[in-house]
Design an enzyme around this catalytic site. Structure first.
Site, PDB file in Angstrom:
ATOM      1  N   ASP A   9       0.797  -1.244   0.000  1.00 39.59           N
ATOM      2  CA  ASP A   9       0.000   0.000   0.000  1.00 39.59           C
ATOM      3  C   ASP A   9       0.824   1.285   0.000  1.00 39.59           C
ATOM      4  OD1 ASP A   9      -1.874  -2.004   0.280  1.00 39.59           O
ATOM      5  OD2 ASP A   9      -2.888  -1.139   2.017  1.00 39.59           O
ATOM      6  N   ASP A  51      -4.715  -0.787  -1.640  1.00 42.95           N
ATOM      7  CA  ASP A  51      -6.056  -0.628  -1.113  1.00 42.95           C
ATOM      8  C   ASP A  51      -6.880  -0.072  -2.276  1.00 42.95           C
ATOM      9  OD1 ASP A  51      -7.052  -1.239   1.401  1.00 42.95           O
ATOM     10  OD2 ASP A  51      -6.964   0.827   2.150  1.00 42.95           O
ATOM     11  N   HIS A  53     -10.741   0.781  -2.883  1.00 44.91           N
ATOM     12  CA  HIS A  53     -12.111   0.779  -2.369  1.00 44.91           C
ATOM     13  C   HIS A  53     -13.144   1.315  -3.367  1.00 44.91           C
ATOM     14  CE1 HIS A  53     -10.679  -0.418   1.508  1.00 44.91           C
ATOM     15  NE2 HIS A  53     -10.012   0.690   1.735  1.00 44.91           N
ATOM     16  N   HIS A  59     -15.946   0.858   6.787  1.00 44.66           N
ATOM     17  CA  HIS A  59     -14.508   1.171   6.747  1.00 44.66           C
ATOM     18  C   HIS A  59     -14.309   2.682   6.529  1.00 44.66           C
ATOM     19  CE1 HIS A  59     -10.283   0.214   6.248  1.00 44.66           C
ATOM     20  NE2 HIS A  59     -10.242   0.713   5.024  1.00 44.66           N
ATOM     21  N   HIS A  73     -10.492   7.033   1.528  1.00 41.97           N
ATOM     22  CA  HIS A  73      -9.119   6.921   1.017  1.00 41.97           C
ATOM     23  C   HIS A  73      -9.061   5.837  -0.062  1.00 41.97           C
ATOM     24  CE1 HIS A  73      -9.512   3.853   4.158  1.00 41.97           C
ATOM     25  NE2 HIS A  73      -8.679   3.136   3.427  1.00 41.97           N
ATOM     26  N   LYS A  98      -7.253  -4.914  -3.227  1.00 43.15           N
ATOM     27  CA  LYS A  98      -8.083  -5.473  -2.155  1.00 43.15           C
ATOM     28  C   LYS A  98      -9.029  -4.414  -1.614  1.00 43.15           C
ATOM     29  CE  LYS A  98      -4.345  -4.247   1.010  1.00 43.15           C
ATOM     30  NZ  LYS A  98      -4.923  -3.139   1.782  1.00 43.15           N
ATOM     31  N   CYS A 141      -1.875  -2.467   7.604  1.00 45.80           N
ATOM     32  CA  CYS A 141      -1.767  -3.380   6.454  1.00 45.80           C
ATOM     33  C   CYS A 141      -0.441  -4.139   6.408  1.00 45.80           C
ATOM     34  CB  CYS A 141      -2.050  -2.635   5.163  1.00 45.80           C
ATOM     35  SG  CYS A 141      -3.805  -2.200   5.045  1.00 45.80           S
TER      36      CYS A 141
HETATM   37  C1  VGL Z   1      -4.587   1.030   5.882  1.00 45.12           C
HETATM   38  C2  VGL Z   1      -5.873   2.118   7.399  1.00 45.12           C
HETATM   39  C3  VGL Z   1      -6.979   2.000   6.607  1.00 45.12           C
HETATM   40  C4  VGL Z   1      -3.244   0.502   5.506  1.00 45.12           C
HETATM   41  C5  VGL Z   1      -5.672   0.877   5.073  1.00 45.12           C
HETATM   42  O1  VGL Z   1      -2.941   0.408   4.297  1.00 45.12           O
HETATM   43  O2  VGL Z   1      -2.481   0.175   6.433  1.00 45.12           O
HETATM   44  N1  VGL Z   1      -4.693   1.642   7.041  1.00 45.12           N
HETATM   45  N2  VGL Z   1      -6.856   1.360   5.450  1.00 45.12           N
END
Ligand code: VGL
Length: 186
Positions: A9, A51, A53, A59, A73, A98, A141
């Site tokens: 990520d 990530d 979404h 979330h 995000h 994901k 993550c």
């Molecule tokens: C993440 C918070 C929310 C990460 C993803 O990539 O660690 N942290 N979504």
């Protein structure tokens, strides 16, 4: 034995200027970019998780607690979901996305962009036994990806100087937990 480098990520939204910025995001992205150039050839494969979404339910929140709910995000196809500019995307063999409709902290929940395959079978098909993990966020993550890598039977190393946390204390705690679970901290 084959080795993989897993970039977790390293996306613009998790770096300064992004909607869920981690303080060391730019620094870590710069270090990872340099590491790809200096050490990339030592790996059999280099992969990245993202990530990604679309509608991940709770979330996302307008009143996030920054533990289980977060500001919007990494919306699929948005600029914030793109890899940080310092990452050498050309040398990444596969991207695993994901979290389309749920929270998904572990990169092992990610599906390959160019074929319908989860990350674990993809790596195993390439003969990967050892994984080095870097990225964002150490306390979320990176932690979840490393725990799943151990569960999947990979030998796991975390390159700690190339990991950025949401919360420094939680990041340190996650690294201790990963060490106890069997990961090597470098
Ligand atoms: C993440 C918070 C929310 C990460 C993803 O990539 O660690 N942290 N979504």
């Amino acid at each position: 034995m084959a080795r993989a480098l897993i970039l977790v990520d390293v996306q613009k939204d998790f770096c300064p200027g992004g909607s869920l910025a981690t303080e060391r995001g730019d620094e870590v992205a710069g270090k990872i970019g340099a590491y790809q150039l200096s050490h990339g050839s030592e790996y059999d494969v280099v992969v990245a998780t993202q990530d990604w979404h679309i509608d991940p339910g709770e979330h996302f929140s307008e009143t996030p607690d920054f533990k289980n709910s977060w500001p919007i995000h990494c919306v699929a196809d948005s600029d914030g979901a793109a890899m940080h500019d310092r990452i050498n995307t050309d040398s990444i063999d596969e991207f695993f996305r994901k979290g389309h409709y749920t929270a998904a902290y572990s990169g092992f929940e990610g599906t390959a962009v160019s074929e319908e395959l989860l990350m674990s079978p993809w790596l195993k098909n390439k003969g990967v036994t050892d994984v080095d993990i870097v990225g964002i966020a150490t306390d979320h993550c990176v932690r979840a990806t490393a725990l799943d890598a151990l569960k999947e039977g990979f030998n796991v190393s975390i390159l700690t100087s190339m990991c950025s946390a949401v919360d420094f204390h939680a990041g340190d705690h996650a690294l201790e937990e990963l060490h106890e679970a069997g990961a090597i901290l470098i």
